[in-house]
Design an enzyme around this catalytic site. Structure first.
Site, PDB file in Angstrom:
ATOM      1  N   TYR A 105       0.818  -1.223   0.000  1.00 52.39           N
ATOM      2  CA  TYR A 105       0.000   0.000   0.000  1.00 52.39           C
ATOM      3  C   TYR A 105       0.850   1.270   0.000  1.00 52.39           C
ATOM      4  CZ  TYR A 105       1.337  -0.429   4.858  1.00 52.39           C
ATOM      5  OH  TYR A 105       2.086  -0.560   6.012  1.00 52.39           O
ATOM      6  N   SER A 148       5.372   2.122  -0.586  1.00 50.13           N
ATOM      7  CA  SER A 148       6.421   1.970  -1.602  1.00 50.13           C
ATOM      8  C   SER A 148       6.323   0.627  -2.323  1.00 50.13           C
ATOM      9  CB  SER A 148       7.805   2.142  -0.980  1.00 50.13           C
ATOM     10  OG  SER A 148       8.090   1.088  -0.096  1.00 50.13           O
ATOM     11  N   GLU A 169      11.583  -3.849   5.086  1.00 49.24           N
ATOM     12  CA  GLU A 169      10.510  -3.314   5.953  1.00 49.24           C
ATOM     13  C   GLU A 169      10.873  -3.395   7.438  1.00 49.24           C
ATOM     14  OE1 GLU A 169       7.871  -1.874   4.479  1.00 49.24           O
ATOM     15  OE2 GLU A 169       8.728  -2.387   2.531  1.00 49.24           O
TER      16      GLU A 169
END
Ligand code: SIN
Length: 189
Positions: free
Chosen positions: A26, A28, A99
């Site tokens: 949602y 990068s 992440e």
């Protein structure tokens, strides 16, 4: 302070034994797919809203001057649009690293544009992670983004690339587009 989530994410076993897994992006992950995927489909997840409430120390900011990137906040009845990728489990090594600043894998239902759905994964940075910055007005977020920059580039390019990607998907996001409007009116951008 940054908070490395790699070890926690590696313990997740929900999809053990699966040859492929759907990942919902949602932020990068919509506009920068730097990983191999089998298939990509426009999709959404429900009861979450996208917000520039997460600090970025490793991509769009630094340890001392974090940028602002998106996470999801719970929002009953909301629908968050993005891109779903069918990937093999090996790809999670790269994704967990990318992440790592506060994002945890969460299992979720993913709804595809054609009406199909599948159980998959999304990376979410919840408010209890150390890099969480929380709510601010769209103008304050724009002012913050305008001056931040990190190893992955200028924070404003993250915002502009995300806004462009949402337009390409034909999806509205008032939060993102309002910040974009403010940012485009600031002198340095
Ligand atoms: C995502 O894109 O799904 C997570 C947030 C980001 O990496 O920008």
């Amino acid at each position: 302070m940054s908070h490395n989530t790699i070890a926690i994410n590696q313990q997740m076993d929900t999809f053990d034994g699966h040859h492929s897994v759907w990942l919902f992006g949602y932020g990068s992950l919509i506009f920068k797919a730097d990983f191999p995927f089998i298939e990509r489909r426009a999709a959404s997840i429900r009861n979450w809203s996208r917000r520039f409430w997460q600090g970025s120390h490793d991509h769009r900011g630094t340890e001392t001057a974090p940028g602002r990137v998106v996470t999801l906040v719970q929002d009953a009845g909301a629908e968050c649009y993005g891109m779903a990728y069918l990937i093999t489990p090996e790809v999670f090594t790269h994704l967990d690293h990318r992440e790592k600043n506060g994002y945890l894998r969460l299992a979720t239902d993913i709804f595809f544009e054609d009406g199909d759905s599948a159980l998959g994964l999304v990376y979410i940075a919840t408010e209890d992670n150390e890099a969480f910055l929380g709510a601010a007005t769209e103008l304050d977020i724009a002012l913050h983004i305008a001056r931040a920059s990190g190893p992955s580039g200028h924070n404003r390019d993250y915002l502009f690339d995300l806004a462009d990607a949402l337009r390409e998907l034909g999806k509205d996001d008032a939060h993102v587009f309002t910040i974009e409007q403010h940012l485009r009116q600031l002198p340095s951008t």
